[in-house]
Design a protein around this motif. Sequence first.
Motif, PDB file in Angstrom:
ATOM      1  N   ASP A 315       0.938  -1.302  -0.044  1.00  0.00           N
ATOM      2  CA  ASP A 315      -0.021  -0.016   0.025  1.00  0.00           C
ATOM      3  C   ASP A 315       0.983   1.188   0.082  1.00  0.00           C
ATOM      4  OD1 ASP A 315      -2.218   1.478  -0.030  1.00  0.00           O
ATOM      5  OD2 ASP A 315      -2.754   0.961   2.198  1.00  0.00           O
ATOM      6  N   VAL A 316       1.800   1.512  -1.088  1.00  0.00           N
ATOM      7  CA  VAL A 316       2.573   2.782  -1.280  1.00  0.00           C
ATOM      8  C   VAL A 316       1.770   3.829  -1.509  1.00  0.00           C
ATOM      9  CG1 VAL A 316       4.183   3.899  -2.428  1.00  0.00           C
ATOM     10  CG2 VAL A 316       4.440   1.414  -1.762  1.00  0.00           C
ATOM     11  N   ASP A 317       1.585   4.897  -0.734  1.00  0.00           N
ATOM     12  CA  ASP A 317       0.920   6.082  -0.810  1.00  0.00           C
ATOM     13  C   ASP A 317       1.607   7.271  -1.122  1.00  0.00           C
ATOM     14  OD1 ASP A 317       1.624   6.211   1.724  1.00  0.00           O
ATOM     15  OD2 ASP A 317      -0.455   6.753   2.164  1.00  0.00           O
ATOM     16  N   LEU A 318       2.965   7.320  -1.156  1.00  0.00           N
ATOM     17  CA  LEU A 318       3.806   8.445  -1.287  1.00  0.00           C
ATOM     18  C   LEU A 318       5.332   7.824  -1.894  1.00  0.00           C
ATOM     19  CD1 LEU A 318       4.369  11.339  -1.091  1.00  0.00           C
ATOM     20  CD2 LEU A 318       5.296  11.065   1.108  1.00  0.00           C
ATOM     21  N   VAL A 319       5.776   8.761  -2.916  1.00  0.00           N
ATOM     22  CA  VAL A 319       7.142   8.227  -3.351  1.00  0.00           C
ATOM     23  C   VAL A 319       7.795   9.737  -3.234  1.00  0.00           C
ATOM     24  CG1 VAL A 319       8.368   8.386  -5.529  1.00  0.00           C
ATOM     25  CG2 VAL A 319       6.597   6.768  -5.277  1.00  0.00           C
ATOM     26  N   ILE A 320       8.991   9.786  -2.719  1.00  0.00           N
ATOM     27  CA  ILE A 320       9.941  10.646  -2.656  1.00  0.00           C
ATOM     28  C   ILE A 320      11.058  10.498  -3.366  1.00  0.00           C
ATOM     29  CG2 ILE A 320      11.359  12.118  -0.781  1.00  0.00           C
ATOM     30  CD1 ILE A 320       9.228  11.610   1.215  1.00  0.00           C
ATOM     31  N   GLN A 321      11.689  11.498  -4.157  1.00  0.00           N
ATOM     32  CA  GLN A 321      12.812  11.393  -5.106  1.00  0.00           C
ATOM     33  C   GLN A 321      13.785  12.410  -4.345  1.00  0.00           C
ATOM     34  OE1 GLN A 321      13.885   9.644  -7.948  1.00  0.00           O
ATOM     35  NE2 GLN A 321      15.843  10.821  -7.469  1.00  0.00           N
ATOM     36  N   ILE A 322      14.760  11.702  -3.988  1.00  0.00           N
ATOM     37  CA  ILE A 322      16.053  12.405  -3.264  1.00  0.00           C
ATOM     38  C   ILE A 322      17.017  12.607  -4.498  1.00  0.00           C
ATOM     39  CG2 ILE A 322      17.991  12.586  -1.553  1.00  0.00           C
ATOM     40  CD1 ILE A 322      14.822  12.369  -0.167  1.00  0.00           C
ATOM     41  N   GLY A 323      17.155  13.993  -4.646  1.00  0.00           N
ATOM     42  CA  GLY A 323      18.189  14.415  -5.713  1.00  0.00           C
ATOM     43  C   GLY A 323      17.294  14.615  -6.962  1.00  0.00           C
ATOM     44  N   ALA A 324      17.779  15.331  -7.922  1.00  0.00           N
ATOM     45  CA  ALA A 324      17.043  15.741  -9.392  1.00  0.00           C
ATOM     46  C   ALA A 324      17.073  14.057  -9.815  1.00  0.00           C
ATOM     47  CB  ALA A 324      17.911  16.707 -10.041  1.00  0.00           C
ATOM     48  N   PRO A 325      15.962  14.124 -10.714  1.00  0.00           N
ATOM     49  CA  PRO A 325      15.823  12.920 -11.298  1.00  0.00           C
ATOM     50  C   PRO A 325      16.583  12.542 -12.457  1.00  0.00           C
ATOM     51  CG  PRO A 325      13.918  14.040 -11.746  1.00  0.00           C
ATOM     52  CD  PRO A 325      14.888  14.879 -10.808  1.00  0.00           C
ATOM     53  N   LYS A 326      17.147  13.698 -12.840  1.00  0.00           N
ATOM     54  CA  LYS A 326      17.825  13.567 -14.326  1.00  0.00           C
ATOM     55  C   LYS A 326      17.403  13.282 -15.485  1.00  0.00           C
ATOM     56  CE  LYS A 326      21.472  14.559 -11.774  1.00  0.00           C
ATOM     57  NZ  LYS A 326      21.990  16.005 -11.662  1.00  0.00           N
ATOM     58  N   ASN A 327      16.421  12.369 -15.346  1.00  0.00           N
ATOM     59  CA  ASN A 327      15.507  11.842 -16.559  1.00  0.00           C
ATOM     60  C   ASN A 327      14.106  11.856 -16.325  1.00  0.00           C
ATOM     61  OD1 ASN A 327      14.211   9.463 -18.081  1.00  0.00           O
ATOM     62  ND2 ASN A 327      16.233   9.641 -18.954  1.00  0.00           N
ATOM     63  N   VAL A 328      13.266  12.659 -17.154  1.00  0.00           N
ATOM     64  CA  VAL A 328      11.811  12.575 -16.777  1.00  0.00           C
ATOM     65  C   VAL A 328      11.173  11.273 -16.867  1.00  0.00           C
ATOM     66  CG1 VAL A 328       9.540  13.637 -17.429  1.00  0.00           C
ATOM     67  CG2 VAL A 328      11.780  15.059 -17.656  1.00  0.00           C
ATOM     68  N   LYS A 329      11.473  10.503 -17.921  1.00  0.00           N
ATOM     69  CA  LYS A 329      11.076   9.066 -17.832  1.00  0.00           C
ATOM     70  C   LYS A 329      11.142   8.297 -16.603  1.00  0.00           C
ATOM     71  CE  LYS A 329      12.598   6.400 -21.141  1.00  0.00           C
ATOM     72  NZ  LYS A 329      12.778   5.869 -22.531  1.00  0.00           N
ATOM     73  N   ARG A 330      12.160   8.239 -16.200  1.00  0.00           N
ATOM     74  CA  ARG A 330      12.531   7.840 -14.802  1.00  0.00           C
ATOM     75  C   ARG A 330      11.729   8.203 -13.642  1.00  0.00           C
ATOM     76  NH1 ARG A 330      17.474   9.236 -14.526  1.00  0.00           N
ATOM     77  NH2 ARG A 330      18.190   7.766 -15.789  1.00  0.00           N
ATOM     78  N   LEU A 331      11.599   9.479 -13.891  1.00  0.00           N
ATOM     79  CA  LEU A 331      10.811  10.110 -12.718  1.00  0.00           C
ATOM     80  C   LEU A 331       9.211   9.600 -12.917  1.00  0.00           C
ATOM     81  CD1 LEU A 331      10.158  12.080 -10.223  1.00  0.00           C
ATOM     82  CD2 LEU A 331       9.925  13.931 -12.088  1.00  0.00           C
ATOM     83  N   VAL A 332       8.847   9.693 -13.745  1.00  0.00           N
ATOM     84  CA  VAL A 332       7.332   9.135 -14.192  1.00  0.00           C
ATOM     85  C   VAL A 332       7.226   7.710 -13.656  1.00  0.00           C
ATOM     86  CG1 VAL A 332       5.669   8.771 -15.950  1.00  0.00           C
ATOM     87  CG2 VAL A 332       6.952  10.946 -16.089  1.00  0.00           C
ATOM     88  N   GLN A 333       8.208   6.973 -14.069  1.00  0.00           N
ATOM     89  CA  GLN A 333       8.218   5.544 -13.863  1.00  0.00           C
ATOM     90  C   GLN A 333       8.248   5.339 -12.089  1.00  0.00           C
ATOM     91  OE1 GLN A 333       8.236   3.038 -16.126  1.00  0.00           O
ATOM     92  NE2 GLN A 333       7.519   1.786 -14.380  1.00  0.00           N
ATOM     93  N   ARG A 334       8.826   6.269 -11.519  1.00  0.00           N
ATOM     94  CA  ARG A 334       8.950   5.980  -9.844  1.00  0.00           C
ATOM     95  C   ARG A 334       7.764   6.505  -9.476  1.00  0.00           C
ATOM     96  NH1 ARG A 334      15.512   7.427  -8.917  1.00  0.00           N
ATOM     97  NH2 ARG A 334      16.291   5.561  -9.526  1.00  0.00           N
ATOM     98  N   ILE A 335       7.146   7.684  -9.923  1.00  0.00           N
ATOM     99  CA  ILE A 335       5.995   8.407  -9.112  1.00  0.00           C
ATOM    100  C   ILE A 335       5.010   7.406  -9.403  1.00  0.00           C
ATOM    101  CG2 ILE A 335       4.104   9.867 -10.123  1.00  0.00           C
ATOM    102  CD1 ILE A 335       6.387  11.764 -11.047  1.00  0.00           C
ATOM    103  N   GLY A 336       4.939   6.315 -10.346  1.00  0.00           N
ATOM    104  CA  GLY A 336       3.846   5.373 -10.486  1.00  0.00           C
ATOM    105  C   GLY A 336       3.686   4.541  -9.511  1.00  0.00           C
ATOM    106  N   ARG A 337       4.710   4.541  -8.861  1.00  0.00           N
ATOM    107  CA  ARG A 337       4.789   3.302  -7.861  1.00  0.00           C
ATOM    108  C   ARG A 337       3.859   3.711  -6.784  1.00  0.00           C
ATOM    109  NH1 ARG A 337       5.088   0.153 -10.107  1.00  0.00           N
ATOM    110  NH2 ARG A 337       5.452   1.306 -11.780  1.00  0.00           N
ATOM    111  N   ALA A 338       3.411   4.963  -6.368  1.00  0.00           N
ATOM    112  CA  ALA A 338       2.372   5.374  -5.448  1.00  0.00           C
ATOM    113  C   ALA A 338       1.094   5.388  -5.912  1.00  0.00           C
ATOM    114  CB  ALA A 338       2.670   6.674  -5.088  1.00  0.00           C
TER     115      ALA A 338
END
Length: 807
Positions: A315-338
């Motif tokens: 039941d993941v309800d929040l994703v926190i990215q530490i440091g700039a993601p460097k790549n938008v596609k990677r950020l979108v993928q990680r955001i989707g875990r929440a």
Amino acid sequence: MLPPSLQGWFDRRGWQIHPHQQEMLAHASDPCLLLIAPTGGGKTLAGFLPTLAELAEVPREGLHTLYISPLKALAADIRRNLLIPIEEAGLPIRVEDRTGDTPSSRKRRQRADPPQILLTTPESLALLTSYEDAPRMFAGLQRVVVDEIHALAESKRGDQLMLALARLQDMCPGLRRVGLSATVEDPQAIARLLARHPDPCEILQADPGPEPDISMLVTDEAPPWSGGGAAYAIPAVLEQVKQHKTTLIFHNTRAQAEIFFHNLWLANEDALPIGIHHGSLDRGQREKVEAAMVRGELRAIVCTGSLDLGIDWGDVDLVIQIGAPKNVKRLVQRIGRANHRYNAPSKALLVPANRFEVVECVAALEAVKDRELDGEWRGRGPRDVLCQHILIAACAGPFDADMLYDEMLQAGAYADLNRAEFDACLAFCATGGYALRAYDRWQRLLQREDGLWQLRDPRSAARIRQNIGTIQDTDTLKVRWRGRGGAPLGEIEEGFAASLSRGDTFLIGGQIVRYEGLREMTVEVSRDAARKPKIATFNGTKFATSTQLSQRILRMFGQERWPELPDHTAEWLGLQREVSRLPEPGRLLIESFPHDGREQLVAYGFAGRNAMQTLGLLLTKRMEEEGLAPMGFVASDYAVLIWGLDAVTDPKPLFDLAKLEAGLETWLQGNAVMKRTFRASATIAGLIERNTGGQRKSGRQATMSSDILYDTLVKYDPDHLLLQITREEAMRGLVDFSRIREMCERVEDRIDLLRLSRVSPLSAPLFLEPGRIPIAGMADERLLQEEVSALLNEAGLSQLPGSMVAS
């Protein structure tokens, strides 16, 4: 369109089939489909629904569908989720996974009696195609589902997979291909990669769903000027963890994850259950964390890309990215875990590690809002993977070179492979090349009288199979608790282990351990209560800011004001504009100023860390050629800082593209980068074996053998195929020269030199950047001459006495 058993399952759950799942059923007979659907949108079930429907209506034995995953853990997770509709709908379907973790006994049984659905990885599929009984095992195969295809398309694993699919297509002419992804920046390019060349591929795009709830974390303390740990934000991060059920805290490197987890735990006064997960940890440790996540027992997990992809972790309800993601596609993928559910907005927070990353994070947020993904097209398929595929084909039995060449042309990345290139790869696999053909160990193939090619020694098939794969492991040593039967903790790099002395402490798995010694190639450790450990230098992936994100940052600099930025960052950029100017798209800003008794030059290239570091090496070389005296440089994602004895008055000659490229050629010839790249390509191509007879060579052994081979080929066969491949790979990967070339072609002669009286605001963080590289050259000689002159003047001499000169 669903059979009654499956429709009943949907009805009992109170679910309705999603439109894109219905479309997948409608297009089930298409030879190639690419489905782009948001994370949590049921795209994996969409990929399997046609298979379940077909097997529900016409039950059958034998392999029907092959599912390919980039992660072993993802294959296991998909099996667990797929069994739910199969068992609840009462379908007579057997589902099994096959990865490097699967017991040998089960692997043998799967080849003799395959399940209807087999879940595997590119490496395991390549291994399966190497067996003589592969045609029997894959007989009747109807569909291949490639999950998270975007992740495979960016690496040699994808090239290997597409060659394997071309082989499967020849065994099963009616084979249908399906690709699934949530993050595709260029659907047409991925479709071309997936399809059997030159066949088309239908692209289905699902409703992207609601906008993600994503913002930058507000902290009491401003980010520091440099660094990547984001320790300043720990109180705010901990407060967010308290407010949510389960939080994933992503980092770009394993070392940063270890440091952050340690600091987070020290600040965790409420003793919240927090875990850590990354690829250097022992598998048992990772599986414990994964199981605890599924059970909802952890409030936060500090992690890296090991949890990037489409696994449904509790039941993941929040994703926190530490440091700039460097790549938008990677950020979108990680955001989707929440909030991993259909039409539920994902919630994420970005935490810039330093002041410049504030700008990069805001640019990434805007790119996500605009649904603008990024990605670098990899170009033609690499030839070292091609060589491995030829050896895999030989393991399966005698082959016809013409037919194998035609088969390879079906793989999109190799569609323009010419016959001369193929023949060169075949000749290399057969003899090792001109300089090595006298050695029996590289005489691997022979051509029979009937024209077919086969293994010279059938026993070599086992050794080839042991080395199949394109993933290049870092040279690591296992870490265990001291004592016989000590439990494993994970791995650290050989180089880091070599730097340890008895009593040194370091972090692994969030624990501080004390180095006790090396026993049988295993690092033995004990517990330590220290609060400040030595940090293990996990290699991991060093991400570079993407070209698209860099260009977005440059466009931001052109704004008159920055209301979207925090006040401290907007004021910093405003001050830069007053003192100097801000970099612009289509132009190259160069700043020159004195500092600390040296002349400083800053070039704002915005080409990514690898490219900017390479640019630093090449510019200092060009400065030497122009009679200037550079002393060293340091690079970041956006700029390179060079210090030396002379001020640069005309930078344009330094950026002559032809001379930069010539300098790169000279530098590469004798550089360790080439040897490291050669080792990777030679291992993939089969020239160097990491695994022999069940034993794995140490990194030092592999390096010694590859270095000897490299030096031999450079001296006696400089046009050897592996040296050609090495140069291509070094240019494309480690030095990233293509981005330097793109920068030079984009700016042409629009180079702006500003002479300043002091350090500019934008250049200030560079002076705090780690990894400063000194340059040995004319600056050393001039400084020595100046010291000698000063001594002479102090002694009242115009020159040194003869006896002193002689001494």
